[in-house]
Design a protein around this motif. Structure first.
Motif, mmCIF file in Angstrom:
data_model
loop_
_atom_site.group_PDB
_atom_site.id
_atom_site.type_symbol
_atom_site.label_atom_id
_atom_site.label_comp_id
_atom_site.label_asym_id
_atom_site.label_seq_id
_atom_site.Cartn_x
_atom_site.Cartn_y
_atom_site.Cartn_z
ATOM 1 N N LYS A 52 -1.852 -2.899 -1.981
ATOM 2 C CA LYS A 52 -2.224 -3.145 -3.374
ATOM 3 C C LYS A 52 -1.244 -2.476 -4.329
ATOM 4 C CE LYS A 52 -7.167 -3.293 -2.295
ATOM 5 N NZ LYS A 52 -8.470 -2.607 -2.476
ATOM 6 N N GLY A 53 -0.891 -1.226 -4.017
ATOM 7 C CA GLY A 53 0.034 -0.484 -4.877
ATOM 8 C C GLY A 53 1.391 -1.157 -4.970
ATOM 9 N N SER A 54 1.888 -1.631 -3.847
ATOM 10 C CA SER A 54 3.194 -2.281 -3.820
ATOM 11 C C SER A 54 3.177 -3.559 -4.657
ATOM 12 C CB SER A 54 3.574 -2.607 -2.370
ATOM 13 O OG SER A 54 4.877 -3.146 -2.302
ATOM 14 N N ILE A 55 2.112 -4.342 -4.543
ATOM 15 C CA ILE A 55 2.002 -5.596 -5.301
ATOM 16 C C ILE A 55 1.863 -5.313 -6.790
ATOM 17 C CG2 ILE A 55 0.485 -7.578 -5.718
ATOM 18 C CD1 ILE A 55 0.003 -7.593 -2.638
ATOM 19 N N ARG A 56 1.085 -4.307 -7.143
ATOM 20 C CA ARG A 56 0.918 -3.954 -8.560
ATOM 21 C C ARG A 56 2.232 -3.496 -9.183
ATOM 22 N NH1 ARG A 56 -4.469 -0.577 -7.185
ATOM 23 N NH2 ARG A 56 -5.990 -2.309 -7.188
ATOM 24 N N ILE A 57 2.996 -2.688 -8.452
ATOM 25 C CA ILE A 57 4.297 -2.234 -8.940
ATOM 26 C C ILE A 57 5.232 -3.436 -9.129
ATOM 27 C CG2 ILE A 57 6.392 -0.952 -8.317
ATOM 28 C CD1 ILE A 57 4.559 1.101 -6.941
#
Length: 314
Positions: free
Chosen positions: A5-10
């Protein structure tokens, strides 16, 4: 899962930063956006593999799977165990009958490679189309997780802005489609190809037909670069890279129009010219083997070896 999730949000944040025309790092923001979103999707896939396995071994390479669980746990603790790559994931998904948007994943991977190694500039609409495809991958895949919703992955307001930009691009495409009605210089085959081609410079799909009958030109609405249809077709085949790495040529000289725009259609087992529409079987009439594209001739339908044998018989 939180790493995914963090990677996609970034990645999505990088996309919005790249949309800022005053950002000097626009190109690198675009690359970072795609790289992070692609990485997040792969981590999401690995999470599915973790949930499929009882001993957490499915995400590790075969060389790191041993019956001694203590050994594996120690290796994980020391961060030395190597996890599967995209090719391994595809094999495991096939083995365990896990459905996913394979075509879109291939397109994302290819685009990531192109942006990182070849592109000098990237259009907004190109990245927006890729984001929409990434959204399809994520939305389709998280249906397999009972505790997940798309809102946990992508901010609703941000996604609305992406959708709005994407819709504007689709409307511009419709306007370009109307231009083809008054532009009757292309063969049916060439027109169909140009409608699905991308700008060689920025990968925008907004290519508009211009020019004269004897000199048709495709102009990119995004970067304003102009290319002949032949140049666009040839740009989609990196012949030098392919042959250098042991591959075969993917483009050949058309026997009818003489342009290097002949491609092989493996599904229909024919050669097709995207410029003039010429078609020819890719099977040798004598031995039945596939004819190499560099050996195609309008005079006969034989491979080079059979042509040589028949000439000796004469």
């Amino acid at each position: 899962m939180e790493n995914a999730k963090g990677s996609i949000r970034i990645g999505i944040e990088d996309y919005f930063l790249a949309k800022d025309k005053h950002d000097r790092d626009k190109k690198f923001r675009m690359i970072s956006a795609l790289r992070n979103i692609y990485a997040g999707i792969l981590i999401m896939f690995k999470e599915r593999l973790l949930r499929l396995s009882t001993d957490r071994c499915l995400i590790f390479l075969e060389s790191d799977k041993e019956s001694n669980k203590a050994w594996l746990n120690e290796k994980m603790l020391n961060r030395k165990a190597k996890t599967v790559n995209v090719h391994d994931i595809k094999k495991l998904f096939k083995k365990f009958h896990v459905d996913y948007q394979e075509k879109y994943l291939e397109q994302l991977n290819q685009a990531r490679n192109e942006l990182e190694h070849f592109s000098a500039d990237v259009s907004d609409d190109y990245l927006e189309e890729l984001l929409v495809k990434a959204h399809h991958i994520i939305l389709d895949f998280i249906n397999g997780f009972e505790d997940e919703t798309i809102e946990n992955w992508i901010d609703r307001d941000q996604w609305k802005k992406i959708e709005q930009s994407y819709q504007l691009v689709q409307e511009e495409k419709k306007r370009i489609e109307e231009e083809y009605v008054n532009f009757c210089f292309f063969s049916e085959q060439l027109e169909a190809r140009m409608k699905h081609s991308l700008c060689p410079n920025c990968f925008s799909s907004l290519l508009s037909p211009t020019g004269k009958k004897d000199d048709p030109v495709m102009e990119c609405r995004y970067c304003k670069e102009k290319y002949s249809p032949i140049e666009i077709i040839q740009s989609e085949h990196d012949e030098h890279y392919n042959i250098k790495n042991g591959g075969d040529p993917t483009l050949g000289i058309c026997p009818q129009c003489g342009e290097k725009t002949l491609e092989e259609d493996g599904d229909e087992m024919i050669f097709k010219c995207d410029n003039c529409g010429y078609e020819q079987s890719n099977c040798c009439e004598r031995c039945g083997s596939s004819i190499p594209i560099e050996e195609v001739s309008e005079d006969d339908n034989y491979c080079g070896w059979c042509s040589n044998m028949l000439s000796k018989d004469d």
